[in-house]
Design an enzyme around this catalytic site. Structure first.
Site, PDB file in Angstrom:
ATOM      1  N   ASP A 161     -22.817   1.355   9.106  1.00 31.79           N
ATOM      2  CA  ASP A 161     -23.249   1.977  10.233  1.00 31.79           C
ATOM      3  C   ASP A 161     -23.872   1.089  11.479  1.00 31.79           C
ATOM      4  O   ASP A 161     -24.067   0.013  11.181  1.00 31.79           O
ATOM      5  CB  ASP A 161     -24.584   2.831   9.828  1.00 31.79           C
ATOM      6  CG  ASP A 161     -24.282   3.735   8.511  1.00 31.79           C
ATOM      7  OD1 ASP A 161     -23.169   4.235   8.569  1.00 31.79           O
ATOM      8  OD2 ASP A 161     -25.165   4.372   7.955  1.00 31.79           O
TER       9      ASP A 161
HETATM   10  N1  URA Z   1     -24.237   3.499   3.466  1.00 30.69           N
HETATM   11  C1  URA Z   1     -24.801   3.800   4.466  1.00 30.69           C
HETATM   12  O1  URA Z   1     -25.877   4.937   4.590  1.00 30.69           O
HETATM   13  N2  URA Z   1     -24.702   3.198   5.603  1.00 30.69           N
HETATM   14  C2  URA Z   1     -24.112   2.145   5.474  1.00 30.69           C
HETATM   15  O2  URA Z   1     -23.797   1.505   6.694  1.00 30.69           O
HETATM   16  C3  URA Z   1     -23.271   1.677   4.391  1.00 30.69           C
HETATM   17  C4  URA Z   1     -23.635   2.378   3.341  1.00 30.69           C
END
Ligand code: URA
Length: 244
Positions: A111
């Site tokens: 993310d």
């Molecule tokens: N899980 C998440 O919530 N965000 C990420 O970036 C990777 C795994």
């Protein structure tokens, strides 16, 4: 003559590596000496040669057999090519790598608000292999939470029964460990959308900060934020029987 059928044509190879169009390559071969091949007097664009013999401006070609890099992804960058989504991790690559074909893509996504270990490659078969939950490649995250880890949370995540909002299949078992002081380590082998945040939110420990520290056997070591390290292709990360 060092030539073989299975090798790529010189113009196709150099163009696919992002140096320029096939027309550019033709000009660099016929009108300048930017492209050379060891042991070949009169190079032609349609020759099929071992990429290791070729050079561009006196340098070996840039990862002619494919590219695999580890990035220490900074916060605030997206794993997307769409400029509307914000500054991209792809802007941190060598500009030529973004002109390669096959394209360079991240292996799974982190993310915008997650930092840490991100792999990128132009080997699309590898993307599938390393992200398929069937192959049990563990990914390890360090999280700062809004609550302390409890044994109940550990048990629910380990049970393989946690159904998160909007999903029809429960999450595969994940290992949650307390690192004290509302800090936790979580290891999982899936990569669903926002999975760590959603799993921890579902058990009452919303995530403040998230960082991926490991992917399969790889760690960041001392790689500074925003930097990249090119690595060899993995032989045996895929361990179908692995337990996490
Ligand atoms: N899980 C998440 O919530 N965000 C990420 O970036 C990777 C795994």
């Amino acid at each position: 003559m060092p030539s073989a059928k299975r090798h790529p044509r010189v113009d196709q190879l150099i163009s696919a590596l992002g140096y320029g169009s096939r027309r550019d390559v033709d000009i660099w071969i016929n009108k300048s000496d930017r492209i050379q091949a060891k042991g070949v007097d009169k190079l032609r664009s349609d020759m099929r040669l071992d990429p290791k013999l070729l050079s561009f401006d006196g340098e070996p070609l840039d990862h002619p057999e494919g590219l695999l890099v580890v990035m220490n992804k900074p916060l605030g960058r997206v794993c997307s090519h769409d400029p509307r989504e914000g500054p991209s991790v792809y802007e941190l690559l060598e500009p030529r790598w973004n002109l390669r074909s096959p394209t360079v893509e991240s292996i799974g996504r982190l993310d915008k608000d997650t930092s840490g270990l991100l792999l990128l490659t132009d080997r699309h078969d590898l993307i599938h292999r390393l992200t398929s939950p069937k192959n049990h490649v563990p990914k390890v995250y360090e999280a700062t939470l809004q609550a302390s880890v409890t044994q109940k949370m550990i048990d629910i995540l380990a049970s393989g029964t946690l159904l998160i909002h909007g999903e029809t299949k429960p999450c595969l078992p994940a290992k949650l460990e307390s690192l004290g002081d509302k800090k936790a380590r979580i290891t999982l082998s899936e990569g669903r959308y926002h999975q760590v945040r959603r799993m921890l939110g579902a058990v009452g420990a919303p995530v403040f900060k998230l960082h991926r520290s490991q992917f399969g056997p790889l760690t960041l070591d001392a790689l500074p934020e925003g930097e990249l390290r090119s690595i060899p292709f993995p032989e045996n990360w895929v361990t179908p029987e692995a337990e996490i």
